[in-house]
Design a protein around this motif. Sequence first.
Motif, short mmCIF file in Angstrom:
data_model
loop_
_atom_site.label_atom_id
_atom_site.label_comp_id
_atom_site.label_asym_id
_atom_site.label_seq_id
_atom_site.Cartn_x
_atom_site.Cartn_y
_atom_site.Cartn_z
N ALA A 1 -2.26 -20.05 -17.22
CA ALA A 1 -2.38 -21.49 -17.46
C ALA A 1 -1.39 -22.27 -16.61
O ALA A 1 -1.74 -23.30 -16.01
N LEU A 2 -0.15 -21.80 -16.52
CA LEU A 2 0.86 -22.48 -15.72
C LEU A 2 0.52 -22.43 -14.24
O LEU A 2 0.62 -23.43 -13.52
N LEU A 3 0.09 -21.27 -13.77
CA LEU A 3 -0.19 -21.10 -12.35
C LEU A 3 -1.45 -21.82 -11.88
O LEU A 3 -1.47 -22.39 -10.79
N PHE A 4 -2.49 -21.79 -12.71
CA PHE A 4 -3.79 -22.23 -12.23
C PHE A 4 -4.37 -23.47 -12.91
O PHE A 4 -5.31 -24.05 -12.40
N ARG A 5 -3.84 -23.87 -14.04
CA ARG A 5 -4.46 -25.00 -14.74
C ARG A 5 -3.52 -26.18 -14.98
O ARG A 5 -3.99 -27.27 -15.29
N SER A 6 -2.24 -25.99 -14.86
CA SER A 6 -1.29 -27.04 -15.27
C SER A 6 -1.11 -28.15 -14.25
O SER A 6 -0.61 -29.22 -14.58
N GLY A 7 -1.44 -27.89 -13.00
CA GLY A 7 -1.18 -28.88 -11.96
C GLY A 7 0.23 -28.78 -11.39
O GLY A 7 0.60 -29.50 -10.48
N THR A 8 1.02 -27.87 -11.93
CA THR A 8 2.37 -27.62 -11.42
C THR A 8 2.26 -26.97 -10.05
O THR A 8 1.43 -26.07 -9.87
N PRO A 9 3.04 -27.40 -9.06
CA PRO A 9 3.00 -26.73 -7.76
C PRO A 9 3.26 -25.22 -7.93
O PRO A 9 4.10 -24.81 -8.73
N ARG A 10 2.50 -24.42 -7.19
CA ARG A 10 2.56 -22.97 -7.37
C ARG A 10 3.98 -22.42 -7.21
O ARG A 10 4.41 -21.57 -7.98
N ALA A 11 4.72 -22.89 -6.22
CA ALA A 11 6.08 -22.39 -5.99
C ALA A 11 6.97 -22.64 -7.21
O ALA A 11 7.76 -21.79 -7.62
N GLU A 12 6.82 -23.81 -7.81
CA GLU A 12 7.60 -24.14 -9.00
C GLU A 12 7.18 -23.28 -10.19
O GLU A 12 8.02 -22.81 -10.96
N ALA A 13 5.89 -23.06 -10.34
CA ALA A 13 5.39 -22.22 -11.43
C ALA A 13 5.89 -20.79 -11.28
O ALA A 13 6.29 -20.16 -12.27
N VAL A 14 5.91 -20.28 -10.05
CA VAL A 14 6.40 -18.91 -9.81
C VAL A 14 7.87 -18.82 -10.17
O VAL A 14 8.32 -17.86 -10.80
N ARG A 15 8.66 -19.83 -9.79
CA ARG A 15 10.09 -19.82 -10.15
C ARG A 15 10.27 -19.82 -11.66
O ARG A 15 11.12 -19.13 -12.19
N THR A 16 9.47 -20.60 -12.36
CA THR A 16 9.54 -20.66 -13.82
C THR A 16 9.22 -19.31 -14.44
O THR A 16 9.89 -18.86 -15.37
N LEU A 17 8.21 -18.65 -13.91
CA LEU A 17 7.75 -17.38 -14.48
C LEU A 17 8.61 -16.19 -14.11
O LEU A 17 8.55 -15.15 -14.75
N SER A 18 9.42 -16.33 -13.08
CA SER A 18 10.23 -15.19 -12.65
C SER A 18 11.36 -14.86 -13.61
O SER A 18 12.02 -13.84 -13.47
N CYS A 19 11.57 -15.68 -14.62
CA CYS A 19 12.62 -15.43 -15.62
C CYS A 19 12.05 -14.62 -16.78
O CYS A 19 11.43 -15.17 -17.69
N GLY A 20 12.24 -13.32 -16.74
CA GLY A 20 11.85 -12.46 -17.85
C GLY A 20 10.37 -12.26 -18.07
O GLY A 20 9.93 -12.25 -19.20
N PRO A 21 9.57 -12.07 -17.00
CA PRO A 21 8.14 -11.86 -17.22
C PRO A 21 7.84 -10.45 -17.72
O PRO A 21 8.66 -9.56 -17.66
N THR A 22 6.64 -10.28 -18.20
CA THR A 22 6.17 -8.95 -18.59
C THR A 22 5.75 -8.19 -17.33
O THR A 22 5.67 -8.77 -16.24
N ILE A 23 5.44 -6.93 -17.48
CA ILE A 23 4.99 -6.11 -16.36
C ILE A 23 3.74 -6.73 -15.73
O ILE A 23 3.61 -6.79 -14.50
N GLU A 24 2.82 -7.19 -16.57
CA GLU A 24 1.58 -7.76 -16.07
C GLU A 24 1.82 -9.06 -15.30
O GLU A 24 1.21 -9.29 -14.25
N VAL A 25 2.71 -9.90 -15.82
CA VAL A 25 3.04 -11.15 -15.12
C VAL A 25 3.71 -10.83 -13.79
O VAL A 25 3.41 -11.46 -12.77
N GLU A 26 4.60 -9.84 -13.77
CA GLU A 26 5.23 -9.43 -12.52
C GLU A 26 4.19 -9.00 -11.49
O GLU A 26 4.29 -9.34 -10.32
N GLU A 27 3.19 -8.23 -11.94
CA GLU A 27 2.14 -7.77 -11.03
C GLU A 27 1.32 -8.95 -10.50
O GLU A 27 0.97 -8.99 -9.32
#
Length: 86
Positions: free
Chosen positions: A39-65
């Motif tokens: 949802a954050l990466l593809f539906r929120s309208g947040t720039p992808r680079a910003e969404a990736v930075r947000t998600l890089s804090c403690g993701p699950t194995i699947e999110v990392e992949e």
Amino acid sequence: PPFTIAQGDRARLRGINRIGLRRNGVPAERIDALNRAFALLFRSGTPRAEAVRTLSCGPTIEVEELLAFLAGGRRGVCKASSDNGE
């Protein structure tokens, strides 16, 4: 991208593949984390680079992949559909 479903002649991402993840024994909380990441990466309208930075804090194995796939690709990724049908 991994763990997602695409549909249509001009492919659009519809959501994550919850059924396939469940069948492979992925716990519900990790599926939910992947759904939030989608949802954050593809539906929120947040720039992808910003969404990736947000998600890089403690993701699950699947999110990392998913993030590794997005970072490692030379080609673009199709857009998500505008509706919420998963």
